[in-house]
Motif scaffolding. Sequence first.
Motif, mmCIF file in Angstrom:
data_model
loop_
_atom_site.group_PDB
_atom_site.id
_atom_site.type_symbol
_atom_site.label_atom_id
_atom_site.label_comp_id
_atom_site.label_asym_id
_atom_site.label_seq_id
_atom_site.Cartn_x
_atom_site.Cartn_y
_atom_site.Cartn_z
ATOM 1 N N HIS A 57 -34.510 73.869 51.635
ATOM 2 C CA HIS A 57 -35.736 73.514 50.923
ATOM 3 C C HIS A 57 -35.373 73.128 49.486
ATOM 4 C CE1 HIS A 57 -35.540 77.903 50.065
ATOM 5 N NE2 HIS A 57 -35.966 77.528 48.866
ATOM 6 N N VAL A 58 -36.270 72.355 48.894
ATOM 7 C CA VAL A 58 -36.044 71.833 47.548
ATOM 8 C C VAL A 58 -37.058 72.470 46.607
ATOM 9 C CG1 VAL A 58 -36.016 69.746 46.122
ATOM 10 C CG2 VAL A 58 -35.203 69.650 48.483
ATOM 11 N N THR A 59 -36.544 73.167 45.607
ATOM 12 C CA THR A 59 -37.417 73.765 44.601
ATOM 13 C C THR A 59 -37.830 72.705 43.583
ATOM 14 O OG1 THR A 59 -35.620 74.346 43.107
ATOM 15 C CG2 THR A 59 -36.205 75.981 44.810
ATOM 16 N N ARG A 60 -38.811 73.039 42.784
ATOM 17 C CA ARG A 60 -39.249 72.110 41.736
ATOM 18 C C ARG A 60 -38.106 71.842 40.760
ATOM 19 N NH1 ARG A 60 -44.034 72.844 37.453
ATOM 20 N NH2 ARG A 60 -43.630 74.999 37.954
ATOM 21 N N TYR A 73 -43.257 65.218 38.292
ATOM 22 C CA TYR A 73 -44.234 66.269 38.597
ATOM 23 C C TYR A 73 -45.196 65.807 39.693
ATOM 24 C CZ TYR A 73 -48.095 69.545 37.981
ATOM 25 O OH TYR A 73 -49.085 70.457 38.193
ATOM 26 N N GLY A 74 -45.726 64.596 39.554
ATOM 27 C CA GLY A 74 -46.658 64.067 40.551
ATOM 28 C C GLY A 74 -46.021 63.894 41.914
ATOM 29 N N LEU A 75 -44.786 63.407 41.940
ATOM 30 C CA LEU A 75 -44.085 63.259 43.217
ATOM 31 C C LEU A 75 -43.856 64.620 43.873
ATOM 32 C CD1 LEU A 75 -41.418 60.505 42.466
ATOM 33 C CD2 LEU A 75 -43.335 60.351 44.069
ATOM 34 N N SER A 110 -49.292 52.643 46.469
ATOM 35 C CA SER A 110 -50.466 53.420 46.044
ATOM 36 C C SER A 110 -50.046 54.638 45.236
ATOM 37 C CB SER A 110 -51.276 53.874 47.264
ATOM 38 O OG SER A 110 -51.787 52.780 47.950
ATOM 39 N N LEU A 111 -49.078 55.373 45.750
ATOM 40 C CA LEU A 111 -48.630 56.593 45.074
ATOM 41 C C LEU A 111 -48.016 56.277 43.712
ATOM 42 C CD1 LEU A 111 -48.071 59.627 45.047
ATOM 43 C CD2 LEU A 111 -45.957 59.157 46.335
ATOM 44 N N LEU A 112 -47.126 55.300 43.658
ATOM 45 C CA LEU A 112 -46.475 54.972 42.389
ATOM 46 C C LEU A 112 -47.451 54.398 41.377
ATOM 47 C CD1 LEU A 112 -43.075 53.521 43.620
ATOM 48 C CD2 LEU A 112 -43.510 55.764 42.595
ATOM 49 N N THR A 113 -48.441 53.660 41.846
ATOM 50 C CA THR A 113 -49.452 53.123 40.933
ATOM 51 C C THR A 113 -50.197 54.256 40.241
ATOM 52 O OG1 THR A 113 -49.708 51.092 42.215
ATOM 53 C CG2 THR A 113 -51.529 51.700 40.758
ATOM 54 N N VAL A 114 -50.662 55.217 41.021
ATOM 55 C CA VAL A 114 -51.384 56.355 40.443
ATOM 56 C C VAL A 114 -50.485 57.127 39.482
ATOM 57 C CG1 VAL A 114 -52.434 58.593 40.985
ATOM 58 C CG2 VAL A 114 -53.009 56.577 42.342
ATOM 59 N N LEU A 115 -49.258 57.418 39.919
ATOM 60 C CA LEU A 115 -48.354 58.198 39.068
ATOM 61 C C LEU A 115 -47.978 57.452 37.798
ATOM 62 C CD1 LEU A 115 -46.056 59.845 41.746
ATOM 63 C CD2 LEU A 115 -47.969 60.865 40.498
ATOM 64 N N PHE A 116 -47.777 56.145 37.910
ATOM 65 C CA PHE A 116 -47.424 55.372 36.722
ATOM 66 C C PHE A 116 -48.593 55.319 35.746
ATOM 67 C CE2 PHE A 116 -46.725 51.461 34.276
ATOM 68 C CZ PHE A 116 -45.496 51.790 33.716
ATOM 69 N N LEU A 117 -49.800 55.174 36.261
ATOM 70 C CA LEU A 117 -50.973 55.162 35.379
ATOM 71 C C LEU A 117 -51.135 56.500 34.671
ATOM 72 C CD1 LEU A 117 -53.475 53.125 37.569
ATOM 73 C CD2 LEU A 117 -52.326 52.377 35.469
ATOM 74 N N ILE A 118 -50.895 57.581 35.380
ATOM 75 C CA ILE A 118 -50.926 58.900 34.744
ATOM 76 C C ILE A 118 -49.848 58.974 33.672
ATOM 77 C CG2 ILE A 118 -50.430 61.357 35.147
ATOM 78 C CD1 ILE A 118 -51.855 60.986 37.882
ATOM 79 N N HIS A 119 -48.669 58.474 33.991
ATOM 80 C CA HIS A 119 -47.543 58.518 33.051
ATOM 81 C C HIS A 119 -47.849 57.739 31.770
ATOM 82 C CE1 HIS A 119 -43.415 58.598 31.636
ATOM 83 N NE2 HIS A 119 -43.445 57.284 31.539
ATOM 84 N N ILE A 120 -48.379 56.519 31.899
ATOM 85 C CA ILE A 120 -48.622 55.723 30.692
ATOM 86 C C ILE A 120 -49.803 56.242 29.887
ATOM 87 C CG2 ILE A 120 -47.514 53.645 31.567
ATOM 88 C CD1 ILE A 120 -50.289 52.462 32.056
ATOM 89 N N GLY A 174 -50.005 59.239 29.201
ATOM 90 C CA GLY A 174 -49.414 60.318 28.431
ATOM 91 C C GLY A 174 -49.861 61.694 28.849
ATOM 92 N N ILE A 175 -50.321 61.819 30.090
ATOM 93 C CA ILE A 175 -50.721 63.131 30.585
ATOM 94 C C ILE A 175 -49.452 63.936 30.819
ATOM 95 C CG2 ILE A 175 -51.874 64.379 32.436
ATOM 96 C CD1 ILE A 175 -53.630 61.820 32.773
ATOM 97 N N PRO A 176 -49.293 65.019 30.097
ATOM 98 C CA PRO A 176 -48.025 65.761 30.189
ATOM 99 C C PRO A 176 -47.913 66.548 31.490
ATOM 100 C CG PRO A 176 -49.527 66.908 28.753
ATOM 101 C CD PRO A 176 -50.217 65.613 29.166
ATOM 102 N N GLU A 177 -46.671 66.711 31.899
ATOM 103 C CA GLU A 177 -46.423 67.599 33.028
ATOM 104 C C GLU A 177 -46.584 69.030 32.530
ATOM 105 O OE1 GLU A 177 -42.345 66.806 31.248
ATOM 106 O OE2 GLU A 177 -44.088 65.610 31.664
ATOM 107 N N PRO A 178 -46.731 69.978 33.442
ATOM 108 C CA PRO A 178 -46.890 71.360 32.989
ATOM 109 C C PRO A 178 -45.641 71.850 32.256
ATOM 110 C CG PRO A 178 -46.685 71.247 35.366
ATOM 111 C CD PRO A 178 -46.694 69.842 34.852
ATOM 112 N N GLY A 179 -45.739 73.018 31.697
ATOM 113 C CA GLY A 179 -44.687 73.584 30.872
ATOM 114 C C GLY A 179 -43.331 73.674 31.535
ATOM 115 N N PRO A 180 -42.478 74.524 31.005
ATOM 116 C CA PRO A 180 -41.095 74.627 31.459
ATOM 117 C C PRO A 180 -40.993 74.953 32.942
ATOM 118 C CG PRO A 180 -41.530 76.096 29.604
ATOM 119 C CD PRO A 180 -42.812 75.457 29.972
ATOM 120 N N ILE A 181 -39.961 74.431 33.527
ATOM 121 C CA ILE A 181 -39.691 74.666 34.939
ATOM 122 C C ILE A 181 -38.778 75.880 35.035
ATOM 123 C CG2 ILE A 181 -38.734 73.666 37.033
ATOM 124 C CD1 ILE A 181 -39.037 70.956 35.521
ATOM 125 N N VAL A 182 -39.166 76.808 35.861
ATOM 126 C CA VAL A 182 -38.339 78.007 36.042
ATOM 127 C C VAL A 182 -37.866 78.138 37.462
ATOM 128 C CG1 VAL A 182 -39.229 79.299 34.129
ATOM 129 C CG2 VAL A 182 -40.423 79.392 36.305
#
Length: 159
Positions: A72-75, A94-96, A139-149, A151-159
Amino acid sequence: MFSVRYLPIFVLFVYGYRLSQASDDPVQIFLSHIDNATNNLWVQLETDDDHVFLRSDLESFIHSYDTDNNTHVTRLEFYTHFLKDDPDLGSIAYGLFLEFDSNQDGVIDSKDLDTIYARIDINNDLRVDETEFKQYFKSLLTVLFLIHIQGIPEPGPIV
């Protein structure tokens, strides 16, 4: 007769003409980038050249992110692998991850891959052709790219 010494001028003329014919429409430029990204994904992920994206192709792709080989792949593993070439794409990573971790248990595993493959297999024939693959990822990349541009930040630090 065309002389070789005029070749650079000819190349510049043709290049300049092609640039002048290029679309200045930002939507067309954006769609062109998304098309290029999905074409590149198809080439990278359809690994056995049978022109069908199989579930095993998806599994090979995801398991290439599994650095500790525990099935399995962790975040953290996903982010580390995805962001190694372009660390500025955190919101897309993060979105992917959210999309691929379909049951939201914090890891991408075999159950998630079944769900993702079913999402990509639009006509439910248990085979994903190039058209289905590209439609899903556009479709997926369009949504994620629009979120990215935006400037919606990903959540805090990855643990």
